[in-house]
Design a protein around this motif. Structure first.
Motif, PDB file in Angstrom:
ATOM      1  N   HIS A 139     -13.836  53.296  22.891  1.00  0.00           N
ATOM      2  CA  HIS A 139     -12.769  53.348  21.881  1.00  0.00           C
ATOM      3  C   HIS A 139     -12.917  52.236  20.841  1.00  0.00           C
ATOM      4  O   HIS A 139     -11.926  51.690  20.364  1.00  0.00           O
ATOM      5  CB  HIS A 139     -11.382  53.270  22.527  1.00  0.00           C
ATOM      6  N   GLY A 140     -14.141  51.859  20.530  1.00  0.00           N
ATOM      7  CA  GLY A 140     -14.376  50.827  19.538  1.00  0.00           C
ATOM      8  C   GLY A 140     -14.147  49.419  20.043  1.00  0.00           C
ATOM      9  O   GLY A 140     -14.224  48.466  19.280  1.00  0.00           O
ATOM     10  N   LEU A 141     -13.859  49.242  21.331  1.00  0.00           N
ATOM     11  CA  LEU A 141     -13.647  47.913  21.905  1.00  0.00           C
ATOM     12  C   LEU A 141     -14.913  47.485  22.638  1.00  0.00           C
ATOM     13  O   LEU A 141     -15.503  48.268  23.378  1.00  0.00           O
ATOM     14  CB  LEU A 141     -12.474  47.945  22.887  1.00  0.00           C
ATOM     15  N   LYS A 142     -15.315  46.235  22.442  1.00  0.00           N
ATOM     16  CA  LYS A 142     -16.531  45.728  23.073  1.00  0.00           C
ATOM     17  C   LYS A 142     -16.202  44.466  23.856  1.00  0.00           C
ATOM     18  O   LYS A 142     -15.582  43.550  23.334  1.00  0.00           O
ATOM     19  CB  LYS A 142     -17.578  45.417  22.003  1.00  0.00           C
ATOM     20  N   PHE A 143     -16.615  44.428  25.129  1.00  0.00           N
ATOM     21  CA  PHE A 143     -16.378  43.283  25.995  1.00  0.00           C
ATOM     22  C   PHE A 143     -17.685  42.862  26.648  1.00  0.00           C
ATOM     23  O   PHE A 143     -18.461  43.707  27.075  1.00  0.00           O
ATOM     24  CB  PHE A 143     -15.355  43.624  27.088  1.00  0.00           C
ATOM     25  N   VAL A 172     -14.169  35.300  25.932  1.00  0.00           N
ATOM     26  CA  VAL A 172     -12.741  34.966  25.959  1.00  0.00           C
ATOM     27  C   VAL A 172     -12.012  36.036  25.153  1.00  0.00           C
ATOM     28  O   VAL A 172     -12.361  36.318  24.013  1.00  0.00           O
ATOM     29  CB  VAL A 172     -12.476  33.563  25.357  1.00  0.00           C
ATOM     30  N   VAL A 173     -11.000  36.653  25.787  1.00  0.00           N
ATOM     31  CA  VAL A 173     -10.200  37.698  25.152  1.00  0.00           C
ATOM     32  C   VAL A 173      -8.725  37.331  25.261  1.00  0.00           C
ATOM     33  O   VAL A 173      -8.356  36.411  25.983  1.00  0.00           O
ATOM     34  CB  VAL A 173     -10.466  39.080  25.808  1.00  0.00           C
ATOM     35  N   THR A 174      -7.881  38.071  24.540  1.00  0.00           N
ATOM     36  CA  THR A 174      -6.439  37.825  24.568  1.00  0.00           C
ATOM     37  C   THR A 174      -5.725  39.072  25.071  1.00  0.00           C
ATOM     38  O   THR A 174      -6.046  40.185  24.663  1.00  0.00           O
ATOM     39  CB  THR A 174      -5.927  37.492  23.150  1.00  0.00           C
ATOM     40  N   GLU A 210      -4.840  33.862  27.178  1.00  0.00           N
ATOM     41  CA  GLU A 210      -6.280  33.894  26.977  1.00  0.00           C
ATOM     42  C   GLU A 210      -6.938  34.104  28.328  1.00  0.00           C
ATOM     43  O   GLU A 210      -6.568  33.465  29.313  1.00  0.00           O
ATOM     44  CB  GLU A 210      -6.775  32.605  26.335  1.00  0.00           C
ATOM     45  N   LEU A 211      -7.886  35.033  28.385  1.00  0.00           N
ATOM     46  CA  LEU A 211      -8.558  35.389  29.623  1.00  0.00           C
ATOM     47  C   LEU A 211     -10.068  35.336  29.410  1.00  0.00           C
ATOM     48  O   LEU A 211     -10.534  35.497  28.299  1.00  0.00           O
ATOM     49  CB  LEU A 211      -8.175  36.818  30.033  1.00  0.00           C
ATOM     50  N   VAL A 212     -10.802  35.175  30.505  1.00  0.00           N
ATOM     51  CA  VAL A 212     -12.256  35.214  30.443  1.00  0.00           C
ATOM     52  C   VAL A 212     -12.728  36.434  31.231  1.00  0.00           C
ATOM     53  O   VAL A 212     -12.344  36.619  32.385  1.00  0.00           O
ATOM     54  CB  VAL A 212     -12.879  33.931  31.029  1.00  0.00           C
ATOM     55  N   VAL A 213     -13.542  37.265  30.604  1.00  0.00           N
ATOM     56  CA  VAL A 213     -14.080  38.460  31.259  1.00  0.00           C
ATOM     57  C   VAL A 213     -15.091  38.018  32.319  1.00  0.00           C
ATOM     58  O   VAL A 213     -16.051  37.316  32.016  1.00  0.00           O
ATOM     59  CB  VAL A 213     -14.748  39.400  30.236  1.00  0.00           C
ATOM     60  N   THR A 214     -14.847  38.415  33.579  1.00  0.00           N
ATOM     61  CA  THR A 214     -15.745  38.027  34.664  1.00  0.00           C
ATOM     62  C   THR A 214     -16.563  39.199  35.191  1.00  0.00           C
ATOM     63  O   THR A 214     -17.621  38.999  35.781  1.00  0.00           O
ATOM     64  CB  THR A 214     -14.969  37.407  35.840  1.00  0.00           C
ATOM     65  N   GLN A 268      -2.067  28.339  38.967  1.00  0.00           N
ATOM     66  CA  GLN A 268      -3.423  28.452  39.498  1.00  0.00           C
ATOM     67  C   GLN A 268      -4.170  29.539  38.718  1.00  0.00           C
ATOM     68  O   GLN A 268      -3.553  30.345  38.027  1.00  0.00           O
ATOM     69  CB  GLN A 268      -3.408  28.801  40.972  1.00  0.00           C
ATOM     70  N   TYR A 269      -5.495  29.536  38.843  1.00  0.00           N
ATOM     71  CA  TYR A 269      -6.294  30.590  38.229  1.00  0.00           C
ATOM     72  C   TYR A 269      -6.218  31.846  39.084  1.00  0.00           C
ATOM     73  O   TYR A 269      -6.257  31.772  40.300  1.00  0.00           O
ATOM     74  CB  TYR A 269      -7.759  30.155  38.092  1.00  0.00           C
ATOM     75  N   VAL A 270      -6.099  32.991  38.415  1.00  0.00           N
ATOM     76  CA  VAL A 270      -6.060  34.280  39.105  1.00  0.00           C
ATOM     77  C   VAL A 270      -7.007  35.251  38.407  1.00  0.00           C
ATOM     78  O   VAL A 270      -7.325  35.077  37.233  1.00  0.00           O
ATOM     79  CB  VAL A 270      -4.631  34.882  39.148  1.00  0.00           C
ATOM     80  N   GLU A 271      -7.453  36.258  39.153  1.00  0.00           N
ATOM     81  CA  GLU A 271      -8.261  37.335  38.589  1.00  0.00           C
ATOM     82  C   GLU A 271      -7.464  38.615  38.684  1.00  0.00           C
ATOM     83  O   GLU A 271      -6.786  38.864  39.683  1.00  0.00           O
ATOM     84  CB  GLU A 271      -9.578  37.496  39.347  1.00  0.00           C
ATOM     85  N   ASP A 272      -7.562  39.422  37.637  1.00  0.00           N
ATOM     86  CA  ASP A 272      -6.819  40.674  37.612  1.00  0.00           C
ATOM     87  C   ASP A 272      -7.609  41.709  36.825  1.00  0.00           C
ATOM     88  O   ASP A 272      -8.468  41.357  36.015  1.00  0.00           O
ATOM     89  CB  ASP A 272      -5.456  40.452  36.958  1.00  0.00           C
ATOM     90  N   LYS A 273      -7.300  42.997  37.042  1.00  0.00           N
ATOM     91  CA  LYS A 273      -7.952  44.096  36.337  1.00  0.00           C
ATOM     92  C   LYS A 273      -7.044  44.572  35.211  1.00  0.00           C
ATOM     93  O   LYS A 273      -5.827  44.676  35.384  1.00  0.00           O
ATOM     94  CB  LYS A 273      -8.219  45.262  37.282  1.00  0.00           C
ATOM     95  N   PHE A 274      -7.663  44.890  34.075  1.00  0.00           N
ATOM     96  CA  PHE A 274      -6.914  45.343  32.906  1.00  0.00           C
ATOM     97  C   PHE A 274      -7.568  46.577  32.305  1.00  0.00           C
ATOM     98  O   PHE A 274      -8.786  46.738  32.379  1.00  0.00           O
ATOM     99  CB  PHE A 274      -6.872  44.245  31.837  1.00  0.00           C
ATOM    100  N   TYR A 275      -6.742  47.430  31.686  1.00  0.00           N
ATOM    101  CA  TYR A 275      -7.285  48.519  30.889  1.00  0.00           C
ATOM    102  C   TYR A 275      -7.907  47.885  29.636  1.00  0.00           C
ATOM    103  O   TYR A 275      -7.376  46.899  29.118  1.00  0.00           O
ATOM    104  CB  TYR A 275      -6.191  49.481  30.440  1.00  0.00           C
ATOM    105  N   PRO A 276      -8.952  48.470  29.115  1.00  0.00           N
ATOM    106  CA  PRO A 276      -9.574  47.914  27.905  1.00  0.00           C
ATOM    107  C   PRO A 276      -8.605  47.802  26.729  1.00  0.00           C
ATOM    108  O   PRO A 276      -8.677  46.862  25.943  1.00  0.00           O
ATOM    109  CB  PRO A 276     -10.694  48.909  27.576  1.00  0.00           C
ATOM    110  N   THR A 277      -7.666  48.750  26.610  1.00  0.00           N
ATOM    111  CA  THR A 277      -6.727  48.745  25.489  1.00  0.00           C
ATOM    112  C   THR A 277      -5.663  47.659  25.607  1.00  0.00           C
ATOM    113  O   THR A 277      -4.936  47.418  24.643  1.00  0.00           O
ATOM    114  CB  THR A 277      -6.055  50.122  25.345  1.00  0.00           C
ATOM    115  N   GLU A 278      -5.540  46.995  26.755  1.00  0.00           N
ATOM    116  CA  GLU A 278      -4.574  45.904  26.923  1.00  0.00           C
ATOM    117  C   GLU A 278      -5.096  44.604  26.335  1.00  0.00           C
ATOM    118  O   GLU A 278      -4.341  43.648  26.181  1.00  0.00           O
ATOM    119  CB  GLU A 278      -4.282  45.658  28.398  1.00  0.00           C
ATOM    120  N   LEU A 279      -6.399  44.562  26.022  1.00  0.00           N
ATOM    121  CA  LEU A 279      -7.037  43.315  25.621  1.00  0.00           C
ATOM    122  C   LEU A 279      -7.541  43.382  24.187  1.00  0.00           C
ATOM    123  O   LEU A 279      -7.917  44.438  23.692  1.00  0.00           O
ATOM    124  CB  LEU A 279      -8.221  43.033  26.547  1.00  0.00           C
ATOM    125  N   GLU A 280      -7.542  42.227  23.540  1.00  0.00           N
ATOM    126  CA  GLU A 280      -8.114  42.104  22.195  1.00  0.00           C
ATOM    127  C   GLU A 280      -9.388  41.282  22.302  1.00  0.00           C
ATOM    128  O   GLU A 280      -9.332  40.135  22.729  1.00  0.00           O
ATOM    129  CB  GLU A 280      -7.136  41.387  21.271  1.00  0.00           C
TER     130      GLU A 280
END
Length: 68
Positions: free
Chosen positions: A8-12, A17-19, A26-30, A55-67
């Motif tokens: 959908h035109g989004l690149k990760f 670092v994404v928002t 601010e999140l870091v793609v792992t 604390q630092y946490v890891e979570d899953k996101f839909y691509p459209t939730e992130l910039e």
């Protein structure tokens, strides 16, 4: 595991670092996790500082939730 995800035109990229659009964290793609049903076949796994848990946490996101 993929190193890059484009949909959908989004690149990760891993390490990018994404928002989060809703809360402006601010999140870091792992990692990019694949194998889900449509419409989004992959989830972007990110690590971030959670202010309430303090604390630092890891979570899953839909691509459209992130910039990117």
């Amino acid at each position: 595991m993929h190193k890059e995800f484009i949909e959908h035109g989004l690149k990760f990229n891993i390490g990018q670092v994404v928002t989060h659009k809703a809360n402006k964290f601010e999140l870091v793609v792992t990692e990019i996790d694949a194998g889900y049903d449509a419409p989004y076949y992959e989830r972007i796994i990110c690590k971030y500082w959670h202010p309430t848990k303090e604390q630092y946490v890891e979570d899953k996101f839909y691509p459209t939730e992130l910039e990117p």
